[in-house]
Design a protein around this motif. Structure first.
Motif, mmCIF file in Angstrom:
data_model
loop_
_atom_site.group_PDB
_atom_site.id
_atom_site.type_symbol
_atom_site.label_atom_id
_atom_site.label_comp_id
_atom_site.label_asym_id
_atom_site.label_seq_id
_atom_site.Cartn_x
_atom_site.Cartn_y
_atom_site.Cartn_z
ATOM 1 N N LEU A 425 33.921 46.701 51.768
ATOM 2 C CA LEU A 425 34.676 45.850 50.855
ATOM 3 C C LEU A 425 33.755 45.100 49.902
ATOM 4 O O LEU A 425 34.107 44.870 48.733
ATOM 5 N N ILE A 426 32.572 44.712 50.361
ATOM 6 C CA ILE A 426 31.608 44.077 49.461
ATOM 7 C C ILE A 426 31.153 45.077 48.390
ATOM 8 O O ILE A 426 31.001 44.736 47.212
ATOM 9 N N GLN A 427 30.958 46.312 48.778
ATOM 10 C CA GLN A 427 30.584 47.335 47.799
ATOM 11 C C GLN A 427 31.716 47.555 46.791
ATOM 12 O O GLN A 427 31.460 47.745 45.590
ATOM 13 N N THR A 428 32.954 47.513 47.258
ATOM 14 C CA THR A 428 34.090 47.642 46.345
ATOM 15 C C THR A 428 34.140 46.486 45.363
ATOM 16 O O THR A 428 34.418 46.674 44.165
ATOM 17 N N TYR A 429 33.860 45.285 45.842
ATOM 18 C CA TYR A 429 33.856 44.131 44.935
ATOM 19 C C TYR A 429 32.729 44.235 43.912
ATOM 20 O O TYR A 429 32.946 43.967 42.722
ATOM 21 N N ASN A 430 31.542 44.602 44.358
ATOM 22 C CA ASN A 430 30.406 44.666 43.433
ATOM 23 C C ASN A 430 30.599 45.727 42.350
ATOM 24 O O ASN A 430 30.167 45.533 41.204
ATOM 25 N N ILE A 431 31.264 46.819 42.675
ATOM 26 C CA ILE A 431 31.378 47.921 41.718
ATOM 27 C C ILE A 431 32.649 47.822 40.878
ATOM 28 O O ILE A 431 32.613 48.007 39.656
ATOM 29 N N ASP A 432 33.787 47.526 41.517
ATOM 30 C CA ASP A 432 35.076 47.628 40.824
ATOM 31 C C ASP A 432 35.675 46.300 40.409
ATOM 32 O O ASP A 432 36.451 46.263 39.436
ATOM 33 N N VAL A 433 35.387 45.219 41.123
ATOM 34 C CA VAL A 433 36.136 43.977 40.920
ATOM 35 C C VAL A 433 35.334 42.924 40.176
ATOM 36 O O VAL A 433 35.876 42.217 39.312
ATOM 37 N N GLN A 434 34.065 42.774 40.464
ATOM 38 C CA GLN A 434 33.299 41.627 39.972
ATOM 39 C C GLN A 434 33.357 41.492 38.460
ATOM 40 O O GLN A 434 33.620 40.414 37.937
ATOM 41 N N TYR A 435 33.124 42.551 37.747
ATOM 42 C CA TYR A 435 33.171 42.527 36.284
ATOM 43 C C TYR A 435 34.245 43.472 35.765
ATOM 44 O O TYR A 435 34.081 44.151 34.753
ATOM 45 N N GLY A 436 35.366 43.529 36.490
ATOM 46 C CA GLY A 436 36.449 44.407 36.083
ATOM 47 C C GLY A 436 37.177 43.891 34.851
ATOM 48 O O GLY A 436 37.125 42.702 34.502
ATOM 49 N N ASP A 437 37.867 44.786 34.201
ATOM 50 C CA ASP A 437 38.602 44.457 32.988
ATOM 51 C C ASP A 437 39.946 43.855 33.371
ATOM 52 O O ASP A 437 40.730 44.472 34.108
ATOM 53 N N ILE A 438 40.245 42.653 32.886
ATOM 54 C CA ILE A 438 41.471 41.939 33.201
ATOM 55 C C ILE A 438 42.432 42.093 32.030
ATOM 56 O O ILE A 438 42.102 41.779 30.884
ATOM 57 N N HIS A 439 43.640 42.582 32.318
ATOM 58 C CA HIS A 439 44.656 42.785 31.288
ATOM 59 C C HIS A 439 45.841 41.871 31.560
ATOM 60 O O HIS A 439 46.018 41.328 32.647
ATOM 61 N N GLY A 440 46.684 41.756 30.547
ATOM 62 C CA GLY A 440 47.954 41.069 30.707
ATOM 63 C C GLY A 440 47.891 39.563 30.688
ATOM 64 O O GLY A 440 48.849 38.916 31.091
ATOM 65 N N SER A 441 46.811 38.945 30.246
ATOM 66 C CA SER A 441 46.727 37.486 30.213
ATOM 67 C C SER A 441 47.308 36.961 28.909
ATOM 68 O O SER A 441 47.341 37.653 27.885
ATOM 69 N N HIS A 442 47.749 35.711 28.955
ATOM 70 C CA HIS A 442 48.341 35.085 27.774
ATOM 71 C C HIS A 442 47.246 34.714 26.788
ATOM 72 O O HIS A 442 46.156 34.292 27.189
ATOM 73 N N PRO A 443 47.499 34.843 25.474
ATOM 74 C CA PRO A 443 46.438 34.499 24.507
ATOM 75 C C PRO A 443 45.988 33.051 24.573
ATOM 76 O O PRO A 443 44.835 32.746 24.259
ATOM 77 N N SER A 444 46.881 32.133 24.973
ATOM 78 C CA SER A 444 46.499 30.718 25.048
ATOM 79 C C SER A 444 45.729 30.373 26.310
ATOM 80 O O SER A 444 45.293 29.232 26.459
ATOM 81 N N ASP A 445 45.561 31.325 27.191
ATOM 82 C CA ASP A 445 44.828 31.091 28.434
ATOM 83 C C ASP A 445 43.334 31.107 28.129
ATOM 84 O O ASP A 445 42.765 32.134 27.757
ATOM 85 N N THR A 446 42.688 29.950 28.270
ATOM 86 C CA THR A 446 41.265 29.812 27.940
ATOM 87 C C THR A 446 40.356 29.982 29.149
ATOM 88 O O THR A 446 39.150 29.748 29.032
ATOM 89 N N ARG A 447 40.879 30.378 30.271
ATOM 90 C CA ARG A 447 40.044 30.546 31.458
ATOM 91 C C ARG A 447 39.163 31.786 31.326
ATOM 92 O O ARG A 447 39.456 32.696 30.545
ATOM 93 N N MET A 448 38.097 31.810 32.113
ATOM 94 C CA MET A 448 37.141 32.908 32.045
ATOM 95 C C MET A 448 37.781 34.185 32.578
ATOM 96 O O MET A 448 38.425 34.193 33.619
#
Length: 747
Positions: A425-448
């Motif tokens: 699971l740590i390997q899955t996080y390091n490869i797929d999740v840590q810097y994964g592409d996040i879609h569907g967020s609101h334009p006014s959302d200023t979070r990282m």
């Protein structure tokens, strides 16, 4: 005929001059100590020094050479070590004062001796005062300082107000106005929307930008409180979207929240697991102020069962220190460790909610297979969270991003499989999740959105093998922050604790910060319900949950969470899926103690009524042996002693209950399977391996709560494998494992 003692006392009194009048005892005489057990000597008695921090033990006398009856006063008060000013004796008219404690009778041959070792292990009962009503009780703690007053602090919404505040209906919502420092505690299930100002809920900051939050607050867990804090928005004026007839009331308020009924059916779990019956309502029918909302009750004071969620100051400082660091998108891995019953899981949940104020998504790795947060026990899972979580673990079961089934609520039986699952699971996080592409967020959302932090909740087993596994996890994870929730004595000084210190991780690993945190104080609910009770409720909640129909959202980096529960039918009355074993599964694997001894001919009896994991395996993986071994049942692909699938090439799709096994002469063996996952998702994931561990269905899941006299149409006395009442005979009682016994001289 007088006894020898009475005759001797009468003879001594006759030798003394008669008293003409009984003189009342003075204050000094009334508090004098009884005569010493030692023989009388001409030397003055010497006061012996007493050791500090030792209880005073009254020594009884065995010596009958001296007559103590003649010299003993009529009234003797046992000295308890306090000063003379705190004692009172007889009044001037000879009556006994109501604050006088009677002396204990002297030693008699029928009374066993009390040694100092006995007094150290048992506390002396407190001295009872005559005529008193009892010891003074501590006043209960106020859980709510905000008071519901109609049309002043609480408003019923009109149709237009409900449309503005996005309420489902007019009758199911209330607008509450709070001032700075006011606190509101509610019991039940409700949704919370902040429309003005800022509040904290269970230590998590909420504002109008956070949206509507679902809150599950049963009294089986500490209740979170809504507390109003000062904010910039409240100082900038009233928002223009507030209706005109409410703007005058908003003038003196610092925050405004809309509390709405939330109908999910989770209250029905009390019928399934009777241990948690009516946990969303006041125990014992206690009265509470009515807010006009079904399923939501106002809590004013603390009781023996209703306790608040207390957030230590060190927790809040650690969360703020974490949010203050990592200005860029560097790697952030937060590991929470600590002993059992220290609030470790509560802090991990609070830290996750705090990180969501800065990041759009937070990954949560559950390494505690005994007290899992988002899944049933026995599962090591990686979840992706995009909204704060308010409630105990049984209130938010989920379909994780990736998971592995261990088959037990403790890694003691399969430590290698446990560590391999955590590493995968740590390997899955390091490869797929840590810097994964996040879609569907609101334009006014200023979070990282360019990075996803990771929160790891470890197990509370920190001795022996558990300590070795925890060190291995730290080496695998390489965390940037370690939060140590320690169970220490109240005498320890936490005002000057080292909030962020230097690293003490094994050599060769990256530098990390260690946060020393104070453990949370135990509550009444923590002593009433055991960890096994919470595990049973989480497992039963999982099998009665209703997941959203869209099991594959557009955003691939997401986990699905339950939004309702269906408890209308027990598990024994639900319609199962009929699965052809030969066509559906490539292999059946058993793990745990004694699994390698199960012969193929007994496999059907072992699997019947068990909890299994549905494992999806990569096509090119060949770790699991398939095919029928010698002596196997036709249609069951089972190899005795076969190893489980490797976590690096497999994942657990869901847990299932094999309610029954049918032997069909035409199609072979068929399993009747119950699982909350819809068949479309199962067909898409294609689980081809059936993994059984040592986890079993709780007894509550076997019962038909619709009619307590029958189970599935059969009288409960005739149901096999189920005994009602207390067992009889030798060995009928439940065995308790004692793993803390060692032989003397070995250590």
């Amino acid at each position: 005929m007088l006894s020898a003692v009475a005759a001797r006392k009468a003879r001594l009194q006759a030798q003394q001059p008669p008293h003409t009048l009984l003189q009342p005892l003075s204050l000094a005489q009334s508090i004098s100590k009884p005569p010493s057990k030692r023989k009388l000597t001409t030397e003055p008695a010497r006061k012996k020094k007493r050791k500090a921090n030792k209880r005073h033990v009254l020594q009884q006398s065995r010596d009958f050479e001296q007559d103590t009856f003649a010299e003993q006063a009529d009234i003797v008060v046992v000295d308890d070590g306090s000063s003379d000013d705190d004692q009172t004796g007889c009044s001037s008219d000879g009556e006994i004062s109501r604050d006088v404690a009677f002396a204990k009778p002297g030693w008699v041959p029928s009374t066993p001796l009390r040694y100092s070792s006995d007094s150290d292990s048992r506390e002396e009962p407190a001295t009872r005062k005559i005529g008193t009503t009892g010891t003074p009780t501590v006043p209960p703690q106020a859980l709510s300082t905000w008071r519901p007053v109609a049309n002043q602090t609480m408003f019923a919404l009109t149709a237009d107000d409900a449309r503005i505040f996005k309420a489902a209906s007019v009758a199911s919502a209330r607008l509450c106005l709070l001032r700075k420092g006011e606190r509101l505690t509610l019991l039940g299930v409700y949704s919370l929307l902040v429309v003005y100002g800022s509040i904290t809920l269970g230590g998590t900051l909420l504002s109008p930008h956070t949206g509507t939050q679902s809150v599950f607050a049963p009294w089986s867990s500490p209740l979170p409180a809504v507390e109003c804090i000062a904010s910039r928005e409240s100082s900038c004026g009233i928002p223009p979207e507030i209706p005109s007839h409410l703007q005058r009331a908003f003038t003196g308020a610092d925050a405004a929240v809309v509390i709405q009924e939330l109908r999910t059916g989770i209250e029905g779990l009390g019928r399934v697991c009777r241990t948690f019956e009516n946990v969303f309502s006041f125990p014992g029918g206690l009265a509470a102020d009515d807010l006009g909302l079904n399923g939501v009750q106002y809590v004013e004071v603390e009781t023996s069962t209703v306790c608040p969620l207390v957030v230590p100051p060190s927790w809040d400082r650690a969360c703020k220190a974490t949010l203050g660091e990592n200005k860029d998108s560097s790697r952030m891995v937060c590991l929470v460790q600590g002993a059992k019953k220290t609030g470790k899981s509560s802090f991990a949940r609070m830290l996750t909610n705090s990180l969501l104020a800065k990041y759009r998504k937070v990954a949560f790795l559950e390494c505690d297979v005994g007290q899992s947060e988002f899944t049933p026990g026995g599962v090591v899972a990686l979840n992706i969270i995009d909204s704060p979580v308010f409630g105990p673990p049984f209130s938010h079961p989920s379909i994780p991003y990736r998971a592995h089934y261990i088959g037990s609520t403790s890694p003691r039986d399969s430590p290698d499989l446990y560590l391999e699952a955590v590493g995968a699971l740590i390997q899955t996080y390091n490869i797929d999740v840590q810097y994964g592409d996040i879609h569907g967020s609101h334009p006014s959302d200023t979070r990282m959105a360019d990075s996803i932090p990771l929160v790891i909740n470890t197990m509370g087993w920190n001795k022996g093998l558990g300590a070795d596994l925890s060190r291995k996890i730290i080496e695998i994870v390489q965390p940037s922050n370690i939060y140590d929730v320690s169970a220490v004595s109240p005498d320890d000084e936490w005002g000057n604790f080292q909030e962020v210190g230097k690293t003490q991780v094994p050599s060769g690993h990256a530098q990390c910060r260690i946060h020393a945190l104070k453990s949370s104080s135990p509550t009444g609910s923590s002593t009433r319900f055991t960890p096994a009770d919470h595990r049973n409720l989480s497992l039963l909640s999982y099998f009665h949950v209703v997941f959203p129909p869209n099991l594959h959202p557009k955003d691939a980096l997401a986990s699905l969470y339950a939004d309702s529960w269906d408890t209308s039918l027990p598990l024994c009355a639900q319609v199962p899926y009929e699965v052809n074993v030969k066509a559906a599964f490539d292999a059946i694997v058993l793990v745990g103690p004694g699994a390698e001894d199960v012969v193929p001919s007994e496999l059907a009896r072992v699997l019947n009524g068990s909890i299994v994991g549905l494992i999806s395996q990569e096509c090119d993986s060949s770790n699991v042996s398939s095919g029928e071994s010698e002596g196997a049942v036709v249609g069951l692909s089972y190899a005795q002693g076969a190893p489980p699938p490797s976590p690096t090439a497999s994942s657990c799709i869901a847990l299932a209950l094999l309610r029954s096994i049918q032997d069909d002469a035409t199609d072979g063996w068929k399993f009747h399977v119950l699982t909350p996952i819809c068949p479309v998702a199962l067909a898409r994931a294609s689980p081809r391996v059936l993994l059984k561990g040592s986890m079993e269905l709780p007894v509550w899941g076997l019962l038909d709560y619709r009619d307590h006299s029958v189970i599935g149409g059969i009288e409960r006395q005739q149901v096999p494998y189920l005994r009602w009442g207390k067992g009889e005979g030798a060995g009928a009682e439940r065995r308790r494992a004692r793993r803390n016994l060692t032989r003397f001289g070995l250590y």
